[in-house]
Each structure stands twice: as structure tokens, then as C-alpha cells.
Write a protein that holds these residues in place. Structure first.
Motif, PDB file in Angstrom:
ATOM      1  N   ALA A  81       0.855  -1.187   0.000  1.00  0.00           N
ATOM      2  CA  ALA A  81       0.000   0.000   0.000  1.00  0.00           C
ATOM      3  C   ALA A  81       0.893   1.241   0.000  1.00  0.00           C
ATOM      4  O   ALA A  81       1.718   1.411   0.897  1.00  0.00           O
ATOM      5  CB  ALA A  81      -0.915   0.002   1.224  1.00  0.00           C
ATOM      6  N   THR A  82       0.718   2.077  -1.014  1.00  0.00           N
ATOM      7  CA  THR A  82       1.537   3.283  -1.121  1.00  0.00           C
ATOM      8  C   THR A  82       0.692   4.509  -0.804  1.00  0.00           C
ATOM      9  O   THR A  82      -0.532   4.510  -0.998  1.00  0.00           O
ATOM     10  CB  THR A  82       2.148   3.404  -2.526  1.00  0.00           C
ATOM     11  N   ASP A  83       1.366   5.550  -0.340  1.00  0.00           N
ATOM     12  CA  ASP A  83       0.668   6.758   0.106  1.00  0.00           C
ATOM     13  C   ASP A  83       0.478   7.802  -0.985  1.00  0.00           C
ATOM     14  O   ASP A  83      -0.387   8.667  -0.856  1.00  0.00           O
ATOM     15  CB  ASP A  83       1.415   7.384   1.281  1.00  0.00           C
ATOM     16  N   GLN A  85       1.875   9.106  -5.385  1.00  0.00           N
ATOM     17  CA  GLN A  85       2.464   8.705  -6.662  1.00  0.00           C
ATOM     18  C   GLN A  85       3.973   8.519  -6.550  1.00  0.00           C
ATOM     19  O   GLN A  85       4.530   7.602  -7.162  1.00  0.00           O
ATOM     20  CB  GLN A  85       2.138   9.730  -7.757  1.00  0.00           C
ATOM     21  N   ASP A  86       4.634   9.367  -5.761  1.00  0.00           N
ATOM     22  CA  ASP A  86       6.091   9.236  -5.617  1.00  0.00           C
ATOM     23  C   ASP A  86       6.475   7.880  -5.045  1.00  0.00           C
ATOM     24  O   ASP A  86       7.393   7.228  -5.536  1.00  0.00           O
ATOM     25  CB  ASP A  86       6.663  10.348  -4.734  1.00  0.00           C
ATOM     26  N   GLU A  87       5.763   7.443  -4.007  1.00  0.00           N
ATOM     27  CA  GLU A  87       6.068   6.147  -3.407  1.00  0.00           C
ATOM     28  C   GLU A  87       5.713   5.017  -4.377  1.00  0.00           C
ATOM     29  O   GLU A  87       6.458   4.038  -4.510  1.00  0.00           O
ATOM     30  CB  GLU A  87       5.320   5.981  -2.084  1.00  0.00           C
ATOM     31  N   THR A  88       4.601   5.153  -5.065  1.00  0.00           N
ATOM     32  CA  THR A  88       4.204   4.167  -6.069  1.00  0.00           C
ATOM     33  C   THR A  88       5.285   4.040  -7.137  1.00  0.00           C
ATOM     34  O   THR A  88       5.724   2.933  -7.470  1.00  0.00           O
ATOM     35  CB  THR A  88       2.860   4.571  -6.718  1.00  0.00           C
ATOM     36  N   ASP A  89       5.728   5.179  -7.653  1.00  0.00           N
ATOM     37  CA  ASP A  89       6.761   5.184  -8.688  1.00  0.00           C
ATOM     38  C   ASP A  89       8.063   4.579  -8.178  1.00  0.00           C
ATOM     39  O   ASP A  89       8.719   3.816  -8.893  1.00  0.00           O
ATOM     40  CB  ASP A  89       7.037   6.611  -9.170  1.00  0.00           C
ATOM     41  N   ARG A  90       8.446   4.927  -6.955  1.00  0.00           N
ATOM     42  CA  ARG A  90       9.718   4.446  -6.394  1.00  0.00           C
ATOM     43  C   ARG A  90       9.754   2.927  -6.328  1.00  0.00           C
ATOM     44  O   ARG A  90      10.714   2.297  -6.789  1.00  0.00           O
ATOM     45  CB  ARG A  90       9.956   5.070  -5.018  1.00  0.00           C
ATOM     46  N   TYR A  91       8.705   2.293  -5.794  1.00  0.00           N
ATOM     47  CA  TYR A  91       8.696   0.836  -5.674  1.00  0.00           C
ATOM     48  C   TYR A  91       8.549   0.171  -7.035  1.00  0.00           C
ATOM     49  O   TYR A  91       9.233  -0.798  -7.344  1.00  0.00           O
ATOM     50  CB  TYR A  91       7.599   0.369  -4.723  1.00  0.00           C
ATOM     51  N   THR A 119       0.016  -0.825  -4.818  1.00  0.00           N
ATOM     52  CA  THR A 119      -1.364  -0.359  -4.755  1.00  0.00           C
ATOM     53  C   THR A 119      -1.494   0.933  -3.961  1.00  0.00           C
ATOM     54  O   THR A 119      -1.443   0.914  -2.721  1.00  0.00           O
ATOM     55  CB  THR A 119      -2.248  -1.446  -4.106  1.00  0.00           C
ATOM     56  N   PRO A 120      -1.687   2.056  -4.641  1.00  0.00           N
ATOM     57  CA  PRO A 120      -1.915   3.301  -3.905  1.00  0.00           C
ATOM     58  C   PRO A 120      -3.174   3.200  -3.039  1.00  0.00           C
ATOM     59  O   PRO A 120      -4.192   2.620  -3.461  1.00  0.00           O
ATOM     60  CB  PRO A 120      -2.095   4.343  -5.009  1.00  0.00           C
ATOM     61  N   ARG A 121      -3.087   3.771  -1.856  1.00  0.00           N
ATOM     62  CA  ARG A 121      -4.242   3.729  -0.940  1.00  0.00           C
ATOM     63  C   ARG A 121      -5.480   4.371  -1.560  1.00  0.00           C
ATOM     64  O   ARG A 121      -6.604   3.946  -1.272  1.00  0.00           O
ATOM     65  CB  ARG A 121      -3.884   4.411   0.370  1.00  0.00           C
ATOM     66  N   VAL A 122      -5.297   5.395  -2.419  1.00  0.00           N
ATOM     67  CA  VAL A 122      -6.460   6.037  -3.038  1.00  0.00           C
ATOM     68  C   VAL A 122      -7.244   5.053  -3.899  1.00  0.00           C
ATOM     69  O   VAL A 122      -8.464   5.186  -4.025  1.00  0.00           O
ATOM     70  CB  VAL A 122      -6.080   7.292  -3.857  1.00  0.00           C
ATOM     71  N   THR A 124      -7.566   1.712  -3.271  1.00  0.00           N
ATOM     72  CA  THR A 124      -8.320   0.884  -2.325  1.00  0.00           C
ATOM     73  C   THR A 124      -9.489   1.663  -1.737  1.00  0.00           C
ATOM     74  O   THR A 124     -10.602   1.144  -1.609  1.00  0.00           O
ATOM     75  CB  THR A 124      -7.390   0.380  -1.210  1.00  0.00           C
ATOM     76  N   GLU A 125      -9.248   2.928  -1.404  1.00  0.00           N
ATOM     77  CA  GLU A 125     -10.330   3.774  -0.869  1.00  0.00           C
ATOM     78  C   GLU A 125     -11.433   3.970  -1.906  1.00  0.00           C
ATOM     79  O   GLU A 125     -12.624   3.982  -1.564  1.00  0.00           O
ATOM     80  CB  GLU A 125      -9.759   5.112  -0.418  1.00  0.00           C
ATOM     81  N   ALA A 126     -11.043   4.128  -3.179  1.00  0.00           N
ATOM     82  CA  ALA A 126     -12.041   4.314  -4.236  1.00  0.00           C
ATOM     83  C   ALA A 126     -12.943   3.089  -4.356  1.00  0.00           C
ATOM     84  O   ALA A 126     -14.147   3.221  -4.559  1.00  0.00           O
ATOM     85  CB  ALA A 126     -11.348   4.607  -5.567  1.00  0.00           C
ATOM     86  N   PHE A 127     -12.366   1.914  -4.239  1.00  0.00           N
ATOM     87  CA  PHE A 127     -13.164   0.688  -4.332  1.00  0.00           C
ATOM     88  C   PHE A 127     -14.174   0.575  -3.193  1.00  0.00           C
ATOM     89  O   PHE A 127     -15.200  -0.073  -3.334  1.00  0.00           O
ATOM     90  CB  PHE A 127     -12.274  -0.552  -4.338  1.00  0.00           C
ATOM     91  N   ARG A 128     -13.858   1.195  -2.065  1.00  0.00           N
ATOM     92  CA  ARG A 128     -14.739   1.158  -0.886  1.00  0.00           C
ATOM     93  C   ARG A 128     -15.756   2.296  -0.874  1.00  0.00           C
ATOM     94  O   ARG A 128     -16.554   2.393   0.053  1.00  0.00           O
ATOM     95  CB  ARG A 128     -13.893   1.232   0.381  1.00  0.00           C
ATOM     96  N   ASP A 129     -15.707   3.163  -1.863  1.00  0.00           N
ATOM     97  CA  ASP A 129     -16.580   4.335  -1.908  1.00  0.00           C
ATOM     98  C   ASP A 129     -18.038   3.885  -1.873  1.00  0.00           C
ATOM     99  O   ASP A 129     -18.440   3.038  -2.672  1.00  0.00           O
ATOM    100  CB  ASP A 129     -16.296   5.138  -3.184  1.00  0.00           C
ATOM    101  N   PRO A 130     -18.832   4.449  -0.953  1.00  0.00           N
ATOM    102  CA  PRO A 130     -20.251   4.085  -0.927  1.00  0.00           C
ATOM    103  C   PRO A 130     -20.985   4.499  -2.204  1.00  0.00           C
ATOM    104  O   PRO A 130     -22.020   3.926  -2.538  1.00  0.00           O
ATOM    105  CB  PRO A 130     -20.808   4.813   0.297  1.00  0.00           C
ATOM    106  N   ASP A 131     -20.440   5.484  -2.910  1.00  0.00           N
ATOM    107  CA  ASP A 131     -20.973   5.857  -4.219  1.00  0.00           C
ATOM    108  C   ASP A 131     -20.455   4.811  -5.208  1.00  0.00           C
ATOM    109  O   ASP A 131     -19.333   4.890  -5.684  1.00  0.00           O
ATOM    110  CB  ASP A 131     -20.499   7.267  -4.590  1.00  0.00           C
ATOM    111  N   ARG A 132     -21.260   3.805  -5.476  1.00  0.00           N
ATOM    112  CA  ARG A 132     -20.821   2.681  -6.296  1.00  0.00           C
ATOM    113  C   ARG A 132     -20.476   3.094  -7.728  1.00  0.00           C
ATOM    114  O   ARG A 132     -19.645   2.465  -8.378  1.00  0.00           O
ATOM    115  CB  ARG A 132     -21.874   1.565  -6.286  1.00  0.00           C
TER     116      ARG A 132
END
Length: 159
Positions: A81-83, A85-91, A119-122, A124-132
Motif C-alpha cells: 500500500a503506497t501513500d 504517486q512518488d512512493e508508487t513510482d519508487r517501488y 497499490t496506492p491507498r487512493v 483501495t479507498e475508491a473501491f470502498r466508496d459508498p458511491d458505487r
């Protein structure tokens, strides 16, 4: 100390190289004890590195140099889980740029064949959005990507 539960990863003959790479790439990762084979075995000879204890992001692992009998598959992957884009890109760049391969939807393989989900946390959060509908837009955006683009996921979620 031997942990109660350890992930065992089968390598051809380069578990130590993989463990060193993981320790250099990810925080809370380290190479532990290296054990040499006391006798010949199907994947090698006496004196060769047989197992390597290491941690990846705090997860205890054991690398086993078992030979080419059982290759890595996507049936096992590390999900990081990345926080941002920079962390995502780095790994992502560390794995792919060190002989690895890109795959789809945030997945890649390192040069030893171990699969990683960066996997950026955003996402995972988007998948959990109550707005389906927002969740679906983020999902559909992800399905077009290799490395996850955080800004594109956020834009898709907003509509």
C-alpha cells in the motif's frame, strides 16, 4: 529467533540476492540468517546457500534455494500500500528497473518471478466508496493501467 509463521519463497539459487534487493528497496526490511546446506540436495550442493531468513516490510520470510522445480506464480504476491504517486513510482521503478516486468492493474514481477501489487491507498479507498458509480469509474480506470496513476484514479472517482 524463528517466527511462528513465516512466508517461504522458493527460488532457483538466488534467494540471498533477492533478500538483499528487498532489504535495500523497502523500509522495515532486512536480511537475517543465511544457512548453508550441510549436504547435497536436489537443487544444489553441500555448502551452497540453502535458506535465507529475511523480512519484507516487517513480514518474516524464508528464501529457499530449491532449484528450478517450482517457479513463482501470481498465485502469491506481496501487496504494498503506497501513500502517493512518488512512493508508487519508487517501488514500481525499483522492481521493474531491476530486471522485473510490468503487468496489469498495478501488478509487476521482480527478476526472480515474485509478484508484487503496488497499490496506492487512493485506489483501495475508491473501491470502498459508498458511491458505487464512483467506485466503478475508478475500477474501470485501473483496468486500463499497468502502474497505477494516482491522479487518474482520483479524477475517475470524481467523475
Amino acid at each position: 529467533m524463528i517466527p511462528k509463521n513465516t512466508i517461504c519463497l522458493w527460488f532457483n539459487d538466488d534467494a540471498l540476492d533477492a533478500a538483499k534487493f528487498y532489504a535495500a528497496t523497502f523500509p522495515d526490511s532486512a536480511v537475517g540468517e543465511v544457512h548453508h546446506a550441510p549436504g547435497d540436495f536436489p537443487g544444489g550442493q553441500a555448502g551452497k546457500v540453502l535458506t535465507v531468513q529475511f523480512t519484507v516490510l516487517g513480514i518474516p520470510c524464508l528464501g529457499l534455494n530449491g532449484g528450478p522445480v517450482f517457479p513463482q506464480t501470481e498465485a502469491f504476491s506481496f501487496q504494498v500500500a503506497t501513500d502517493d504517486q512518488d512512493e508508487t513510482d519508487r517501488y514500481w521503478n525499483a522492481i521493474v528497473g531491476n530486471g522485473g516486468k510490468e503487468s496489469e492493474c498495478g501488478w509487476c514481477k521482480d527478476k526472480w518471478g515474485v509478484s508484487w501489487q503496488i497499490t496506492p491507498r487512493v485506489l483501495t479507498e475508491a473501491f470502498r466508496d459508498p458511491d458505487r458509480a464512483a467506485a466503478k469509474r475508478a475500477f474501470e480506470a485501473m483496468m486500463t493501467m499497468r502502474k497505477i496513476d494516482v491522479a487518474a484514479i482520483e479524477a475517475a472517482r470524481r467523475g
